[in-house]
Design a protein around this motif. Sequence first.
Motif, PDB file in Angstrom:
ATOM      1  N   GLN A  26      -2.265 -13.006 -43.801  1.00  0.00           N
ATOM      2  CA  GLN A  26      -1.591 -11.822 -43.442  1.00  0.00           C
ATOM      3  C   GLN A  26      -0.226 -11.562 -43.875  1.00  0.00           C
ATOM      4  N   THR A 114      -0.125  -5.809 -34.878  1.00  0.00           N
ATOM      5  CA  THR A 114       0.191  -6.582 -34.078  1.00  0.00           C
ATOM      6  C   THR A 114       1.725  -6.713 -34.132  1.00  0.00           C
ATOM      7  N   ASP A 166      -6.662 -12.843 -25.952  1.00  0.00           N
ATOM      8  CA  ASP A 166      -7.454 -12.771 -27.249  1.00  0.00           C
ATOM      9  C   ASP A 166      -6.440 -12.492 -28.309  1.00  0.00           C
ATOM     10  N   VAL A 167      -5.548 -11.362 -28.010  1.00  0.00           N
ATOM     11  CA  VAL A 167      -4.235 -11.125 -28.719  1.00  0.00           C
ATOM     12  C   VAL A 167      -3.599 -12.437 -29.223  1.00  0.00           C
ATOM     13  N   ASP A 169      -4.442 -15.554 -29.267  1.00  0.00           N
ATOM     14  CA  ASP A 169      -5.444 -16.430 -29.863  1.00  0.00           C
ATOM     15  C   ASP A 169      -5.270 -16.066 -31.501  1.00  0.00           C
ATOM     16  N   ASP A 170      -5.486 -14.472 -31.686  1.00  0.00           N
ATOM     17  CA  ASP A 170      -5.285 -14.101 -33.068  1.00  0.00           C
ATOM     18  C   ASP A 170      -3.988 -14.619 -33.789  1.00  0.00           C
TER      19      ASP A 170
END
Length: 319
Positions: A26, A114, A166-167, A169-170
Amino acid sequence: MNVSRVGPRANDRTQVCRPSTRAHMQTIGFIGLGAMGTPMAWNLEEAGHDLLVYNRSDGPTEPFADAGIDVADSPRAVGQQADVVVIMVTDDEALAAVLDGEDGLLIGLDSETTVIQMSTVTPEATEAAAQTVQAQNARFVDAPVSGTVGPAEEGTLTVLAGGDDDVIDDVEAILAAMGEPIVRCGDVGDGARMKLFVNLLLGDMMSAYAEALTFGAAQGLDLEAMQQVVEAGAVDSPLFRIKGDLIAERDFQPRFPVDLQFKDLRYANEVANDVGVQLPQTAAARESFSAASAMGHGNEDMTAVLKYLESIADVTVER
């Protein structure tokens, strides 16, 4: 972006192996290239991430531009171009300035972005930032770091993460490029709370250590002998070992400046008032750091709180 490094380096860690491929990486936008942010950004680049940087003044961006790394002209441009945005600025006001306005980061965000807020700011400012970011349908992680310039260069900062698991983790691989361990502290705002917790303790310890050294020196005790006693007993800590060596050398180059420690103690006292906790030792330490700053030592390392205490006692802590 396929950046080959041709410019000067913020740090040189050639002994550390980093992945060379950029496939599927990314684009990371990094806002705030101060003493901490600069090595953190380089670590992201070394980990193989495509990098885009922004700083309010141009000077800190020049080594990145020389290395072929893109430099944005506004926080808004960072939001428009990056998949993940890291913010590492000085305080609540600087965070608000990055987010707001016609060229602010918020305008450039969308549901694919994010934001990782890594600055040392108040829980209130963190939660407000999260609300405004999430109002743009972007995701938010609260992840300030514990550590100074050395750990920032080495990629060993302690990351204090708050938010949706979850965020986190990403973005865990991104966080891991800048620090370890990654401590999950709870919800958004809890990372900021944990940061004030640890910096409250840091400031109190440094102030008490400086007081003890001044107390001993005023009685003619030898610095080396005092340090030996500290390191041999129950009060030994890495902080006292590291700072003791620097004090012995009268080295006050800023690893963590007086002004930033004062700011963090001020924030801690404000939060304590809000939650009904008394912090008498921290209030006293805050005043010592404030006095050191008023004497002109604000941009020196936090150990320069010693200079304020020395001036009162008319003594110098030295070998």
